[in-house]
Design a protein around this motif. Structure first.
Motif, PDB file in Angstrom:
ATOM      1  N   THR A  61      -2.925  19.199  -0.069  1.00 20.70           N
ATOM      2  CA  THR A  61      -1.578  18.913   0.419  1.00 20.70           C
ATOM      3  C   THR A  61      -1.179  19.983   1.422  1.00 20.70           C
ATOM      4  OG1 THR A  61      -0.663  20.085  -1.493  1.00 20.70           O
ATOM      5  CG2 THR A  61      -0.837  17.690  -1.657  1.00 20.70           C
ATOM      6  N   THR A  62      -0.317  19.636   2.335  1.00 24.51           N
ATOM      7  CA  THR A  62       0.130  20.587   3.348  1.00 24.51           C
ATOM      8  C   THR A  62       0.844  21.764   2.682  1.00 24.51           C
ATOM      9  OG1 THR A  62       2.117  19.224   3.656  1.00 24.51           O
ATOM     10  CG2 THR A  62       0.309  18.914   5.218  1.00 24.51           C
ATOM     11  N   PRO A  63       0.880  22.914   3.336  1.00 24.66           N
ATOM     12  CA  PRO A  63       1.443  24.108   2.704  1.00 24.66           C
ATOM     13  C   PRO A  63       2.820  23.895   2.080  1.00 24.66           C
ATOM     14  CG  PRO A  63       0.393  24.708   4.767  1.00 24.66           C
ATOM     15  CD  PRO A  63       0.344  23.207   4.681  1.00 24.66           C
ATOM     16  N   GLY A  64       2.940  24.354   0.836  1.00 31.27           N
ATOM     17  CA  GLY A  64       4.210  24.294   0.134  1.00 31.27           C
ATOM     18  C   GLY A  64       4.550  22.961  -0.493  1.00 31.27           C
ATOM     19  N   THR A  65       3.648  21.966  -0.412  1.00 29.69           N
ATOM     20  CA  THR A  65       4.004  20.624  -0.895  1.00 29.69           C
ATOM     21  C   THR A  65       3.180  20.166  -2.098  1.00 29.69           C
ATOM     22  OG1 THR A  65       2.517  19.419   0.616  1.00 29.69           O
ATOM     23  CG2 THR A  65       4.720  19.964   1.436  1.00 29.69           C
ATOM     24  N   ASP A  66       2.590  21.087  -2.825  1.00 28.75           N
ATOM     25  CA  ASP A  66       1.874  20.704  -4.032  1.00 28.75           C
ATOM     26  C   ASP A  66       2.841  19.988  -4.991  1.00 28.75           C
ATOM     27  OD1 ASP A  66      -0.248  20.586  -5.897  1.00 28.75           O
ATOM     28  OD2 ASP A  66       0.525  22.351  -6.917  1.00 28.75           O
ATOM     29  N   GLY A  67       2.442  18.833  -5.488  1.00 26.28           N
ATOM     30  CA  GLY A  67       3.302  18.059  -6.380  1.00 26.28           C
ATOM     31  C   GLY A  67       4.298  17.178  -5.659  1.00 26.28           C
TER      32      GLY A  67
ATOM     33  N   GLU B 257       7.629  17.309   9.966  1.00 28.03           N
ATOM     34  CA  GLU B 257       8.232  16.841   8.717  1.00 28.03           C
ATOM     35  C   GLU B 257       7.483  17.393   7.505  1.00 28.03           C
ATOM     36  OE1 GLU B 257       8.289  12.594   8.519  1.00 28.03           O
ATOM     37  OE2 GLU B 257       6.130  12.383   8.182  1.00 28.03           O
ATOM     38  N   SER B 258       6.175  17.623   7.647  1.00 32.18           N
ATOM     39  CA  SER B 258       5.422  18.237   6.557  1.00 32.18           C
ATOM     40  C   SER B 258       5.845  19.690   6.354  1.00 32.18           C
ATOM     41  CB  SER B 258       3.917  18.160   6.844  1.00 32.18           C
ATOM     42  OG  SER B 258       3.465  16.819   6.842  1.00 32.18           O
ATOM     43  N   VAL B 259       6.093  20.401   7.460  1.00 30.82           N
ATOM     44  CA  VAL B 259       6.596  21.775   7.373  1.00 30.82           C
ATOM     45  C   VAL B 259       7.989  21.779   6.746  1.00 30.82           C
ATOM     46  CG1 VAL B 259       7.275  23.818   8.697  1.00 30.82           C
ATOM     47  CG2 VAL B 259       5.219  22.529   9.345  1.00 30.82           C
ATOM     48  N   LEU B 260       8.813  20.833   7.155  1.00 33.89           N
ATOM     49  CA  LEU B 260      10.176  20.723   6.631  1.00 33.89           C
ATOM     50  C   LEU B 260      10.162  20.468   5.125  1.00 33.89           C
ATOM     51  CD1 LEU B 260      13.022  20.824   7.915  1.00 33.89           C
ATOM     52  CD2 LEU B 260      12.903  18.329   8.137  1.00 33.89           C
ATOM     53  N   LEU B 261       9.295  19.561   4.677  1.00 31.55           N
ATOM     54  CA  LEU B 261       9.180  19.267   3.250  1.00 31.55           C
ATOM     55  C   LEU B 261       8.699  20.498   2.481  1.00 31.55           C
ATOM     56  CD1 LEU B 261       9.304  17.201   0.933  1.00 31.55           C
ATOM     57  CD2 LEU B 261       6.941  16.568   1.496  1.00 31.55           C
ATOM     58  N   GLY B 262       7.719  21.194   3.034  1.00 30.72           N
ATOM     59  CA  GLY B 262       7.182  22.377   2.366  1.00 30.72           C
ATOM     60  C   GLY B 262       8.168  23.528   2.308  1.00 30.72           C
TER      61      GLY B 262
ATOM     62  N   ASN C  54       0.831  -1.203   0.000  1.00 32.53           N
ATOM     63  CA  ASN C  54       0.000   0.000   0.000  1.00 32.53           C
ATOM     64  C   ASN C  54       0.863   1.249   0.000  1.00 32.53           C
ATOM     65  OD1 ASN C  54       0.999   0.171   2.603  1.00 32.53           O
ATOM     66  ND2 ASN C  54      -0.975   0.382   3.583  1.00 32.53           N
ATOM     67  N   ILE C  55       0.189   2.371  -0.160  1.00 29.36           N
ATOM     68  CA  ILE C  55       0.804   3.680  -0.047  1.00 29.36           C
ATOM     69  C   ILE C  55      -0.108   4.561   0.812  1.00 29.36           C
ATOM     70  CG2 ILE C  55       1.428   5.802  -1.253  1.00 29.36           C
ATOM     71  CD1 ILE C  55       3.407   3.592  -1.756  1.00 29.36           C
ATOM     72  N   HIS C  56       0.474   5.164   1.820  1.00 22.77           N
ATOM     73  CA  HIS C  56      -0.200   6.236   2.546  1.00 22.77           C
ATOM     74  C   HIS C  56       0.520   7.542   2.246  1.00 22.77           C
ATOM     75  CE1 HIS C  56      -3.252   4.310   4.976  1.00 22.77           C
ATOM     76  NE2 HIS C  56      -2.407   3.403   5.408  1.00 22.77           N
ATOM     77  N   ARG C  57      -0.249   8.613   2.209  1.00 20.21           N
ATOM     78  CA  ARG C  57       0.337   9.941   2.014  1.00 20.21           C
ATOM     79  C   ARG C  57       0.367  10.667   3.352  1.00 20.21           C
ATOM     80  NH1 ARG C  57      -1.312  13.944  -2.949  1.00 20.21           N
ATOM     81  NH2 ARG C  57       0.700  15.039  -3.031  1.00 20.21           N
ATOM     82  N   GLY C  58       1.517  11.196   3.695  1.00 17.10           N
ATOM     83  CA  GLY C  58       1.651  11.875   4.978  1.00 17.10           C
ATOM     84  C   GLY C  58       1.329  13.346   4.932  1.00 17.10           C
ATOM     85  N   ASN C  59       1.606  14.020   3.812  1.00 12.66           N
ATOM     86  CA  ASN C  59       1.473  15.485   3.740  1.00 12.66           C
ATOM     87  C   ASN C  59       0.071  15.896   3.294  1.00 12.66           C
ATOM     88  OD1 ASN C  59       2.321  14.331   1.173  1.00 12.66           O
ATOM     89  ND2 ASN C  59       2.554  16.415   0.397  1.00 12.66           N
ATOM     90  N   VAL C  60      -0.900  15.640   4.171  1.00 12.19           N
ATOM     91  CA  VAL C  60      -2.295  15.994   3.892  1.00 12.19           C
ATOM     92  C   VAL C  60      -2.824  16.907   4.995  1.00 12.19           C
ATOM     93  CG1 VAL C  60      -4.585  15.148   3.298  1.00 12.19           C
ATOM     94  CG2 VAL C  60      -2.595  13.684   2.886  1.00 12.19           C
ATOM     95  N   LEU C  61      -3.454  17.991   4.579  1.00 14.27           N
ATOM     96  CA  LEU C  61      -4.160  18.869   5.507  1.00 14.27           C
ATOM     97  C   LEU C  61      -5.653  18.631   5.321  1.00 14.27           C
ATOM     98  CD1 LEU C  61      -3.446  22.522   6.446  1.00 14.27           C
ATOM     99  CD2 LEU C  61      -5.760  21.894   5.736  1.00 14.27           C
ATOM    100  N   TRP C  62      -6.295  18.144   6.362  1.00 16.88           N
ATOM    101  CA  TRP C  62      -7.728  17.866   6.344  1.00 16.88           C
ATOM    102  C   TRP C  62      -8.467  19.065   6.933  1.00 16.88           C
ATOM    103  CZ3 TRP C  62      -8.489  13.362   3.873  1.00 16.88           C
ATOM    104  CH2 TRP C  62      -7.427  12.451   3.865  1.00 16.88           C
ATOM    105  N   TYR C  63      -9.656  19.354   6.412  1.00 11.68           N
ATOM    106  CA  TYR C  63     -10.386  20.498   6.951  1.00 11.68           C
ATOM    107  C   TYR C  63     -11.885  20.223   6.942  1.00 11.68           C
ATOM    108  CZ  TYR C  63     -11.143  21.882   2.028  1.00 11.68           C
ATOM    109  OH  TYR C  63     -11.503  21.920   0.700  1.00 11.68           O
ATOM    110  N   ASN C  64     -12.563  20.897   7.854  1.00 16.91           N
ATOM    111  CA  ASN C  64     -14.011  20.777   7.982  1.00 16.91           C
ATOM    112  C   ASN C  64     -14.666  21.672   6.931  1.00 16.91           C
ATOM    113  OD1 ASN C  64     -16.725  21.754   9.061  1.00 16.91           O
ATOM    114  ND2 ASN C  64     -16.282  20.079  10.488  1.00 16.91           N
TER     115      ASN C  64
END
Length: 436
Positions: A312-318, A221-226, A163-173
């Protein structure tokens, strides 16, 4: 082998909780007798004991679907679901470490691709290569090259991703955002503008549940990637990009600012609690891997793209922070041919499409049947094919366990004290654990 096995065992037993992100927090009973020896022969052949920590909703159903598919194809092979419940994988990893040290490996076991596999079990000389299986099944062009690299060491392949899970996801209501005329943030500037608008209305902008330390690491780590981008982020783990670089300090400052928008009770909540705050409208956003989608859909009965949305979390599009569960062939098992039969099912289109819709993840293969997946799955499958992949540190792929343990400790202190220079110095010191 330079590193003693006893040291590896000790680290795994003490710190295995660090790498528990995409695993179950369920306390339900095990699917089988985890103490049963692999290859135990009662005169009718060795048992194929499949060792994992998949005992929670969705993941257990997916595993059972895989086992049923395998039994249909190979009815003469005795199969045991040897899943170990509880502790978000901590219990399973401790049992596994003990069994591996005692030369009593399960027939096959769940392990995250990347450093957890390669710098742990492969470096310890505990795994067989699977080059022949990949050639036989024609898999080398069915999994992305970057993904095959995550399950390879020194030019040889050692496990099969299911499988693959994606870590850099921002979920919102969705309702909160619609009621306040807000758009989901794509950049850090967007995020802080949205967060300020929400905070002014008395709404908690960002849900966090860091009762277990990996969740704060997951956010960082999502901030770091972005902030760094995929190339420099990956170079951190090889020593080509330094932790005292100004961009790392910039990421730490951004992380600190994001922490000012989280719920006050974050330290007493786990990741499900944080996700629930978003699902029930008590908070607006949450950064978590896409196992949260399974929680929203299966546990909270919410509808994707109606009740909750994602970007995707800020700055991580693509970019794609990849977490992959894999299985391999341990050395010393009595039934390696049966294990390879299991791995062949696990790596097949049919196997991946039986498992992943139930688990909430997407298939590791690039030729899956997308009709079996929901709107989130379809979108993520397409993005996975063309995104730049980055390994997760919070979930065992990017760096050895010695580093991830120190990083978790540094982040735990930082969340409380929020001293940026001290934090960066701690990361630089921890980087001595990385292979140069």
């Amino acid at each position: 082998m330079k590193k003693s096995w006893s040291v590896i065992l000790s680290i795994l037993l003490v710190f295995s909780f660090v790498l528990a992100g995409c695993s179950s927090d369920s306390s339900s009973s095990s699917g089988g007798d985890s103490g049963k020896k692999s290859g135990k022969d009662d005169g009718k052949g060795a048992t194929l004991d499949i060792f994992s920590w998949w005992t929670g909703a969705g993941e257990e159903d997916g595993l059972k679907a895989l086992i049923k598919l395998f039994k249909d194809k190979y009815p003469d092979v005795k199969v045991e679901n040897a899943a170990v419940a509880g502790g978000a994988g901590t219990n399973a990893k401790a049992v596994l470490a003990s069994r591996m040290q005692g030369n009593d490996p399960p027939a096959t076991f769940q392990v995250h691709g990347g450093a957890e596999l390669n710098e742990g079990w492969v470096a310890a000389g505990k795994m067989e290569t699977l080059d022949d299986l990949y050639d036989k099944e024609g898999w080398k062009d069915k999994f992305p090259k970057d993904l095959i690299d995550l399950v390879s060491k020194d030019g040889h392949i050692y496990s099969v991703p299911v499988n693959i899970h994606r870590g850099n996801v921002l979920w919102y209501n969705k309702k909160i955002f619609a009621d306040n005329n807000l758009e989901a943030p794509k950049t850090f500037d967007d995020f802080f503008k949205v967060a300020d608008a929400l905070k002014s209305k008395g709404i908690t902008p960002l849900a966090l549940g860091d009762k277990e330390p990996w969740t704060a690491t997951h956010l960082f780590e999502s901030v770091l990637l972005g902030t760094l981008g995929a190339d420099n982020y990956k170079k951190l783990w090889t020593g080509e990009f330094k932790f005292d670089d100004p961009k790392v300090k910039e990421a730490a400052e951004t992380f600190k600012k994001m922490l000012s928008y989280v719920n006050d009770d974050h330290s007493s909540r786990n990741w499900q609690d944080a996700s629930q705050l978003v699902g029930t409208g008590e908070a607006a956003m949450n950064v978590m891997g896409d196992w949260a989608k399974g929680y929203f859909s299966n546990d909270l009965k919410l509808k994707a793209n109606e009740d909750f949305g994602w970007v995707t979390t800020p700055g991580t599009d693509g970019l794609f922070m990849v977490i992959t569960d894999t299985f391999g062939l341990p050395k010393g098992v009595k039934n390696p041919d049966d294990v390879k039969k299991w791995l062949s099912v696990l790596g097949s289109v049919e196997g991946q499409d039986a498992f992943n819709p139930l688990k909430g993840s997407i298939p590791a293969r690039i030729d899956a049947d997308t009709s079996k997946y929901d709107v989130y799955g379809k979108q993520t499958i397409e993005e996975f094919k063309k995104a730049s992949l980055a390994p997760s540190i919070a979930h065992g792929s990017a760096a050895p366990e010695g580093f991830s343990t120190k990083m978790n400790q540094a982040i735990n202190i930082f969340v409380t004290q929020q001293k940026v220079d001290q934090f960066v110095d701690s990361l630089k010191e921890a980087s001595s654990e990385l292979k140069k």
